[in-house]
Scaffold this motif. Structure first.
Motif, PDB file in Angstrom:
ATOM      1  N   ASP A   1       7.068   2.183   2.791  1.00 37.13           N
ATOM      2  CA  ASP A   1       8.288   1.562   2.287  1.00 37.13           C
ATOM      3  C   ASP A   1       8.705   2.257   0.985  1.00 37.13           C
ATOM      4  OD1 ASP A   1      10.261  -0.062   1.310  1.00 37.13           O
ATOM      5  OD2 ASP A   1       9.062  -1.916   1.277  1.00 37.13           O
ATOM      6  N   SER A   2       9.792   3.041   1.072  1.00 34.48           N
ATOM      7  CA  SER A   2      10.201   3.855  -0.089  1.00 34.48           C
ATOM      8  C   SER A   2      10.647   3.017  -1.285  1.00 34.48           C
ATOM      9  CB  SER A   2      11.339   4.803   0.284  1.00 34.48           C
ATOM     10  OG  SER A   2      11.039   5.427   1.495  1.00 34.48           O
ATOM     11  N   TYR A   3      10.999   1.753  -1.051  1.00 35.86           N
ATOM     12  CA  TYR A   3      11.378   0.890  -2.180  1.00 35.86           C
ATOM     13  C   TYR A   3      10.250   0.865  -3.217  1.00 35.86           C
ATOM     14  CZ  TYR A   3      12.119  -3.366  -4.872  1.00 35.86           C
ATOM     15  OH  TYR A   3      12.248  -4.272  -5.897  1.00 35.86           O
ATOM     16  N   PHE A   4       9.030   0.813  -2.713  1.00 37.35           N
ATOM     17  CA  PHE A   4       7.895   0.824  -3.635  1.00 37.35           C
ATOM     18  C   PHE A   4       7.596   2.270  -4.029  1.00 37.35           C
ATOM     19  CE2 PHE A   4       7.307  -3.419  -1.835  1.00 37.35           C
ATOM     20  CZ  PHE A   4       7.102  -4.146  -3.007  1.00 37.35           C
ATOM     21  N   ASP A   5       8.406   2.764  -4.967  1.00 32.35           N
ATOM     22  CA  ASP A   5       8.201   4.140  -5.425  1.00 32.35           C
ATOM     23  C   ASP A   5       7.050   4.155  -6.437  1.00 32.35           C
ATOM     24  OD1 ASP A   5       9.296   2.946  -7.632  1.00 32.35           O
ATOM     25  OD2 ASP A   5      11.211   3.984  -7.521  1.00 32.35           O
ATOM     26  N   ILE A   6       6.774   5.349  -6.952  1.00 35.25           N
ATOM     27  CA  ILE A   6       5.588   5.486  -7.801  1.00 35.25           C
ATOM     28  C   ILE A   6       5.715   4.635  -9.067  1.00 35.25           C
ATOM     29  CG2 ILE A   6       4.188   7.159  -9.107  1.00 35.25           C
ATOM     30  CD1 ILE A   6       3.955   7.206  -5.967  1.00 35.25           C
ATOM     31  N   GLU A   7       6.952   4.542  -9.569  1.00 31.22           N
ATOM     32  CA  GLU A   7       7.135   3.753 -10.790  1.00 31.22           C
ATOM     33  C   GLU A   7       6.793   2.276 -10.543  1.00 31.22           C
ATOM     34  OE1 GLU A   7      10.976   4.508 -12.544  1.00 31.22           O
ATOM     35  OE2 GLU A   7      10.681   2.748 -13.851  1.00 31.22           O
ATOM     36  N   ARG A   8       7.357   1.728  -9.467  1.00 28.30           N
ATOM     37  CA  ARG A   8       7.083   0.310  -9.152  1.00 28.30           C
ATOM     38  C   ARG A   8       5.595   0.089  -8.871  1.00 28.30           C
ATOM     39  NH1 ARG A   8      12.443   0.211  -6.469  1.00 28.30           N
ATOM     40  NH2 ARG A   8      13.686  -1.197  -7.753  1.00 28.30           N
ATOM     41  N   LEU A   9       5.028   1.002  -8.088  1.00 28.94           N
ATOM     42  CA  LEU A   9       3.605   0.847  -7.746  1.00 28.94           C
ATOM     43  C   LEU A   9       2.736   0.943  -8.998  1.00 28.94           C
ATOM     44  CD1 LEU A   9       3.527   3.018  -4.498  1.00 28.94           C
ATOM     45  CD2 LEU A   9       3.078   0.550  -4.617  1.00 28.94           C
ATOM     46  N   SER A  10       3.096   1.871  -9.878  1.00 25.15           N
ATOM     47  CA  SER A  10       2.293   2.067 -11.087  1.00 25.15           C
ATOM     48  C   SER A  10       2.258   0.795 -11.927  1.00 25.15           C
ATOM     49  CB  SER A  10       2.860   3.200 -11.944  1.00 25.15           C
ATOM     50  OG  SER A  10       2.854   4.381 -11.209  1.00 25.15           O
ATOM     51  N   GLU A  11       3.444   0.190 -12.045  1.00 29.97           N
ATOM     52  CA  GLU A  11       3.519  -1.063 -12.829  1.00 29.97           C
ATOM     53  C   GLU A  11       2.595  -2.117 -12.232  1.00 29.97           C
ATOM     54  OE1 GLU A  11       7.293  -3.018 -13.365  1.00 29.97           O
ATOM     55  OE2 GLU A  11       8.213  -1.100 -13.916  1.00 29.97           O
ATOM     56  N   ILE A  12       2.663  -2.247 -10.921  1.00 28.02           N
ATOM     57  CA  ILE A  12       1.858  -3.285 -10.242  1.00 28.02           C
ATOM     58  C   ILE A  12       0.364  -2.983 -10.403  1.00 28.02           C
ATOM     59  CG2 ILE A  12       1.292  -4.271  -7.973  1.00 28.02           C
ATOM     60  CD1 ILE A  12       4.308  -3.697  -7.248  1.00 28.02           C
ATOM     61  N   ILE A  13      -0.009  -1.730 -10.163  1.00 29.59           N
ATOM     62  CA  ILE A  13      -1.439  -1.371 -10.247  1.00 29.59           C
ATOM     63  C   ILE A  13      -1.953  -1.589 -11.675  1.00 29.59           C
ATOM     64  CG2 ILE A  13      -3.104   0.539 -10.043  1.00 29.59           C
ATOM     65  CD1 ILE A  13      -1.181   1.680  -7.845  1.00 29.59           C
TER      66      ILE A  13
END
Ligand code: 5AD
Ligand code: SF4
Length: 342
Positions: free
Chosen positions: A107-119
């Motif tokens: 799912d491209s919505y979860f780009d690296i920036e969004r994923l990084s924040e979550i992780i």
């Protein structure tokens, strides 16, 4: 067969022809017994529970076996918000989970920036983070590692290139292999695995799959039988054979004695107590689904996914599982359960 098993126990290596012989063997009890023995020797009786959060069922891929494939317009799609993912994390930590697995379609919505924040937020808790979010570039894997991801799961699904291409329209086999190499090089604990029972899959190609796991020195191996899913090109095919999948898993344990091997959900779906059988045939990990009730139902990679009592709430399920494990002489680990931990 005894000779081959003895060789595996002594050398952690088998020729392809020997693996093929084991896979064809009618009475596999000896194989399961040997794998259980190796598991006990190298990993002990602790079971690592990994809390699985299915945070998006949106996928840009079209794998012919999977209910989440892009062209399946009949399922309702969802994405969890960052807050929902963090709420789920908090409850999981309170229940005692030491590893969380973040899984989604591609799912491209979860780009690296969004994923990084979550992780980064999840890593404020004392837990290991495993990602299972598909193919990315080296640099993307690197960024995710830098913000704290510890492990990554990406099954090769099959090492038979022609079969791979027949199952995965518009995907590239070499790219899949490259992803595994990137992850290993970046220092992730890297998980792979395969599906058992794909159309025209041969015993010989399953033997190649096992040798492939050995050759990349995979840290985790998830083996699951194929389960036909409605509204996919493979909906009318027959399911994979439970015992063949169990054999593939057990032989993987013989050749990679110290790795982490889950008793997969697909095994439980195909056979009641399939996960317990798997835990008694080489597996040492379970990945309980801790996604909330509403969204869990929508993550339909195949029908009837999930252990029969996983429909209970996560606390009840965990208590129930702990009891069940004790009844087979095993117990829930209180460590993060890295490959080298024991
Ligand atoms: N049956 C069994 N396993 C499946 N997966 C996807 N679809 C199916 C199916 N129909 C598995 C794939 C993927 C993992 C997340 O789920 O192996 O890697
Ligand atoms: Fe998407 Fe994974 Fe399903 Fe393939 S197996 S369609 S990549 S969710």
């Amino acid at each position: 067969m005894s000779k081959i098993l003895e060789k595996a126990l002594n050398t952690q290596f088998l020729e392809k022809s020997e693996i093929v012989e084991l896979l064809y063997a009618e009475n596999a009890e000896q194989i399961f017994f040997a794998a259980d023995k190796v598991r006990k020797e190298y990993k002990g009786d602790a079971i690592h529970l990994r809390g699985l959060i299915e945070f998006s069922n949106i996928c840009k891929r079209n794998c012919n076996y999977c209910g989440l494939r892009k062209d399946n317009k009949s399922i309702e799609r969802y994405r969890l918000t960052k807050e929902e993912i963090l709420d789920c994390t908090k409850s999981a930590v309170e229940l005692g989970y030491k590893t969380l697995v973040l899984q989604s379609g591609e799912d491209s919505y979860f780009d690296i920036e969004r994923l990084s924040e979550i992780i980064s937020e999840i890593k404020k808790y004392d837990v290991a983070v495993t990602l299972s979010i598909g193919e990315k570039t080296f640099d993307e894997y690197k960024s995710l590692k830098l913000c704290g991801a510890d492990r990554y799961l990406i099954r090769i699904e099959t090492t038979d290139k022609n079969l791979y291409e027949a199952c995965h329209p518009d995907m590239n086999f070499q790219n899949r292999i490259d992803c595994l190499k990137y992850l290993k090089n970046l220092g992730y604990e890297t998980g792979s695995g395969c599906l058992v029972g794909l159309p025209n899959q041969t015993i010989e190609s399953l033997a190649d799959d096992i040798l492939f796991f050995k050759s990349i020195n995979a840290d985790m191996i998830g083996i699951g039988p194929f389960i036909p899913c409605e509204n996919t090109p493979f909906e009318n095919l027959k399911a994979g054979d439970f015992y063949l999948a169990l054999k593939v898993m057990a032989i993987a344990r013989l050749l990679l004695p110290d790795i982490n091997i889950p008793a997969t959900t697909a095994m439980e779906t195909l056979k009641k107590d399939g996960q317990i059988l798997a835990l008694q045939s080489g597996a040492n990990v379970i990945m309980p689904n801790i996604t909330d009730e509403k969204h869990k139902k929508l993550y339909k990679i195949y029908p009837n996914k999930g252990a029969y009592n996983e429909k209970d709430n996560p606390k009840k399920y965990r208590d129930c599982l702990s009891q069940k494990l004790l009844s087979i002489g095993r117990f829930v680990s209180d460590t993060k359960g890295f490959r080298k931990d024991i």
